[in-house]
Design an enzyme around this catalytic site. Structure first.
Site, mmCIF file in Angstrom:
data_model
loop_
_atom_site.group_PDB
_atom_site.id
_atom_site.type_symbol
_atom_site.label_atom_id
_atom_site.label_comp_id
_atom_site.label_asym_id
_atom_site.label_seq_id
_atom_site.Cartn_x
_atom_site.Cartn_y
_atom_site.Cartn_z
ATOM 1 N N HIS A 66 -4.380 -1.896 5.510
ATOM 2 C CA HIS A 66 -4.176 -0.465 5.355
ATOM 3 C C HIS A 66 -4.500 0.025 3.946
ATOM 4 O O HIS A 66 -4.314 -0.681 2.959
ATOM 5 C CB HIS A 66 -2.722 -0.105 5.694
ATOM 6 C CG HIS A 66 -1.710 -0.851 4.858
ATOM 7 N ND1 HIS A 66 -1.275 -0.394 3.637
ATOM 8 C CD2 HIS A 66 -1.067 -2.030 5.086
ATOM 9 C CE1 HIS A 66 -0.385 -1.233 3.144
ATOM 10 N NE2 HIS A 66 -0.247 -2.242 3.998
ATOM 11 N N ASP A 67 -5.027 1.242 3.881
ATOM 12 C CA ASP A 67 -5.285 1.952 2.629
ATOM 13 C C ASP A 67 -6.354 1.287 1.765
ATOM 14 O O ASP A 67 -6.480 1.590 0.577
ATOM 15 C CB ASP A 67 -4.003 2.120 1.803
ATOM 16 C CG ASP A 67 -2.912 2.830 2.578
ATOM 17 O OD1 ASP A 67 -3.089 4.022 2.877
ATOM 18 O OD2 ASP A 67 -1.896 2.192 2.915
ATOM 19 N N GLY A 99 -3.675 -4.877 2.061
ATOM 20 C CA GLY A 99 -3.642 -3.441 1.878
ATOM 21 C C GLY A 99 -3.963 -3.020 0.455
ATOM 22 O O GLY A 99 -3.808 -3.789 -0.497
#
Length: 266
Positions: A122-123, A140
């Site tokens: 994520h991100d 992430g």
């Protein structure tokens, strides 16, 4: 031209399909998904969440694209995943959208290849022309520059930056920032020099490569001053050398992690 959808596939109301999209058997496409022109889902592929996949990209069986982040702090916020054009996601690939703690978006550029069972957390933000070999794990909040190659089983820890045209060797564990054009091996990864093969393949001029090699030696073999001080001095001395400046700019930015170096002391 219209989309081709196999009778066993599930495409939920609200999904947007571009011309020439081909969705194979037993695929599932969520209601907020946007598939660009010519995207192909081979079979048993799942695209979920607020995910946008660019034109002519291909998703192979058992890939999971856009399901919620593997982050225990995630609370259902409206995060997104954007994947560029001409990308390939092979079998078992997982790519997660963002979270509130990282700007609510994961972004991937064009012409990237994610080989079997690789993962993008994520991100994270990935550039163009990246190749992740089988079983590569990107945590992430990672930033990866253009034309980076990672060998099989490599792992990159959260909040790490990987510069343009870098090479991460197979099974390497990267826990520090990797400069543009750098090459690392080992677990934990150490800087082994410059990615000279990649530099030549991308057609960089001989004199630029020569200047980069000289700067590399000055950065990592000179013990005078800090790395930042050496980078400042080299940037001033090589103000007309674009490749050198890409390395010094990377070092002079405000990093969240230390830099990967050839020395055991980091």
């Amino acid at each position: 031209m219209t989309a081709s959808i196999h009778a066993s596939a599930v495409v939920e109301d609200g999904a947007q399909l571009g011309d020439g999209v081909c969705i194979g058997p037993f695929c599932h496409v969520g209601p907020d998904v946007v598939l660009g022109e010519g995207v192909e889902l081979k079979s048993h592929a799942v695209v979920a969440g607020r995910t946008r996949i660019g034109a002519r990209s291909t998703v192979f069986p058992f890939a999971s694209i856009g399901h919620q982040a593997q982050d225990l702090k995630y609370r259902g916020e409206a995060a997104t995943l954007t994947i560029g054009s001409d990308c390939v996601m092979r079998e078992g690939v997982t790519i997660n959208p963002g979270t509130e703690g990282g700007g609510l978006e994961t972004v991937i550029g064009d012409r990237c290849a994610f080989l079997a069972n690789s993962h993008v957390g994520h991100d994270s933000r990935l550039g163009n022309g990246i190749i992740l070999s089988n079983n590569v794990m990107i945590a992430g909040h990672v930033s990866v520059g253009d034309n980076v190659i990672m060998g099989g089983g490599a792992a990159v820890i959260q909040f790490t930056r990987v510069g343009d045209n870098a090479f991460v060797g197979g099974l390497a564990g990267l826990e520090n920032d990797l400069i543009p054009f750098g090459m690392v091996m080992g677990n934990r990864a150490r800087l082994n020099g410059l990615n000279l093969v990649g530099l030549k393949r991308h057609g960089f001029a001989r004199e630029e490569i020569h200047a980069l090699r000289s700067a590399f030696k000055a950065l990592f073999e000179d013990s005078n001053g800090t790395l930042r001080q050496r980078a400042e001095k080299i940037a001033e001395a090589h103000a007309d050398r674009a490749l050198v400046l890409r390395v010094t700019d990377f070092i002079l930015a405000e990093p969240e992690r230390r830099f990967c170096t050839p020395r055991s002391d980091g």
